[in-house]
Motif scaffolding. Sequence first.
Motif, PDB file in Angstrom:
ATOM      1  N   MET A  99       0.837  -1.211   0.000  1.00  0.00           N
ATOM      2  CA  MET A  99       0.000   0.000   0.000  1.00  0.00           C
ATOM      3  C   MET A  99       0.869   1.256   0.000  1.00  0.00           C
ATOM      4  SD  MET A  99      -3.148  -0.708  -0.116  1.00  0.00           S
ATOM      5  CE  MET A  99      -3.926  -2.275  -0.267  1.00  0.00           C
ATOM      6  N   LYS A 100       1.951   1.227   0.759  1.00  0.00           N
ATOM      7  CA  LYS A 100       2.882   2.367   0.783  1.00  0.00           C
ATOM      8  C   LYS A 100       3.539   2.548  -0.585  1.00  0.00           C
ATOM      9  CE  LYS A 100       4.054   1.997   5.670  1.00  0.00           C
ATOM     10  NZ  LYS A 100       5.114   1.649   6.642  1.00  0.00           N
ATOM     11  N   ARG A 101       3.900   1.439  -1.208  1.00  0.00           N
ATOM     12  CA  ARG A 101       4.505   1.489  -2.543  1.00  0.00           C
ATOM     13  C   ARG A 101       3.512   2.053  -3.552  1.00  0.00           C
ATOM     14  NH1 ARG A 101       5.016  -2.689  -6.862  1.00  0.00           N
ATOM     15  NH2 ARG A 101       6.938  -2.306  -7.991  1.00  0.00           N
ATOM     16  N   PHE A 102       2.269   1.591  -3.511  1.00  0.00           N
ATOM     17  CA  PHE A 102       1.220   2.094  -4.393  1.00  0.00           C
ATOM     18  C   PHE A 102       1.075   3.609  -4.237  1.00  0.00           C
ATOM     19  CE2 PHE A 102      -3.140   3.445  -5.038  1.00  0.00           C
ATOM     20  CZ  PHE A 102      -3.439   2.939  -6.292  1.00  0.00           C
ATOM     21  N   LYS A 103       1.038   4.068  -3.010  1.00  0.00           N
ATOM     22  CA  LYS A 103       0.891   5.503  -2.756  1.00  0.00           C
ATOM     23  C   LYS A 103       2.096   6.263  -3.296  1.00  0.00           C
ATOM     24  CE  LYS A 103      -0.186   8.821   0.872  1.00  0.00           C
ATOM     25  NZ  LYS A 103      -0.501   8.990   2.298  1.00  0.00           N
ATOM     26  N   ARG A 104       3.287   5.745  -3.072  1.00  0.00           N
ATOM     27  CA  ARG A 104       4.504   6.398  -3.555  1.00  0.00           C
ATOM     28  C   ARG A 104       4.504   6.520  -5.088  1.00  0.00           C
ATOM     29  NH1 ARG A 104       7.945   2.926  -1.804  1.00  0.00           N
ATOM     30  NH2 ARG A 104       8.658   2.073  -3.777  1.00  0.00           N
ATOM     31  N   PHE A 105       4.050   5.486  -5.777  1.00  0.00           N
ATOM     32  CA  PHE A 105       4.023   5.493  -7.237  1.00  0.00           C
ATOM     33  C   PHE A 105       2.958   6.440  -7.788  1.00  0.00           C
ATOM     34  CE2 PHE A 105       6.393   1.841  -9.294  1.00  0.00           C
ATOM     35  CZ  PHE A 105       7.224   1.605  -8.210  1.00  0.00           C
ATOM     36  N   THR A 106       1.800   6.542  -7.124  1.00  0.00           N
ATOM     37  CA  THR A 106       0.657   7.241  -7.713  1.00  0.00           C
ATOM     38  C   THR A 106       0.406   8.649  -7.172  1.00  0.00           C
ATOM     39  OG1 THR A 106      -0.921   6.262  -6.130  1.00  0.00           O
ATOM     40  CG2 THR A 106      -0.514   5.056  -8.208  1.00  0.00           C
ATOM     41  N   LEU A 107       0.965   8.991  -6.036  1.00  0.00           N
ATOM     42  CA  LEU A 107       0.715  10.299  -5.425  1.00  0.00           C
ATOM     43  C   LEU A 107       1.105  11.430  -6.379  1.00  0.00           C
ATOM     44  CD1 LEU A 107      -0.452  11.120  -2.675  1.00  0.00           C
ATOM     45  CD2 LEU A 107       1.878  11.516  -1.904  1.00  0.00           C
TER      46      LEU A 107
END
Length: 168
Positions: free
Chosen positions: A27-35
């Motif tokens: 979830m943290k990785r997803f946020k980092r990629f899409t923010l």
Amino acid sequence: MNAIFSADSEWGIGKDNGLLVRIKDDMKRFKRFTLGRTVVMGHNTYLSLPGSRALKDRQNIVFSRDSSLSLPDAQIVRSVDELFALVGNGDDVFVIGGAQIYSLLLPYCRRAFVTLIEGSLGADVFVENLDKSGDWRLTAFSSPKECDGVKFKYATYENTRPTPERKA
């Protein structure tokens, strides 16, 4: 355009209109990629988001065939041409689901960032197995990881023959 998703060993991505499993590190990785970027999804994926609300600090675009659909915090598109007219096909666009939207847009994606979860998790929704596709090749692979008892690896795939953006 990029795709980002997690998949089990059978390339299952969801069950009962939700994720198969929530992995805190993923979830943290997803946020980092899409923010700060654009996320593209289907209406069911939008409804599956926390509170059925758009993801904060991102441009949210929702595909829907429902001509009467209106969402206060997301833009609606009804075709690939409409999507490209709105945001183009740049590296700051991430396809985030669901299965029909991946099927529609994976041919246009240049990269897919996939969290490969060990084992089968009883999915009822699946995405194309990129390992068996002639158009995708694995370009990066992480060492095995574990978070909250779930074993997984991060993989990056590149589309060797992306479909060019269509001009509206």
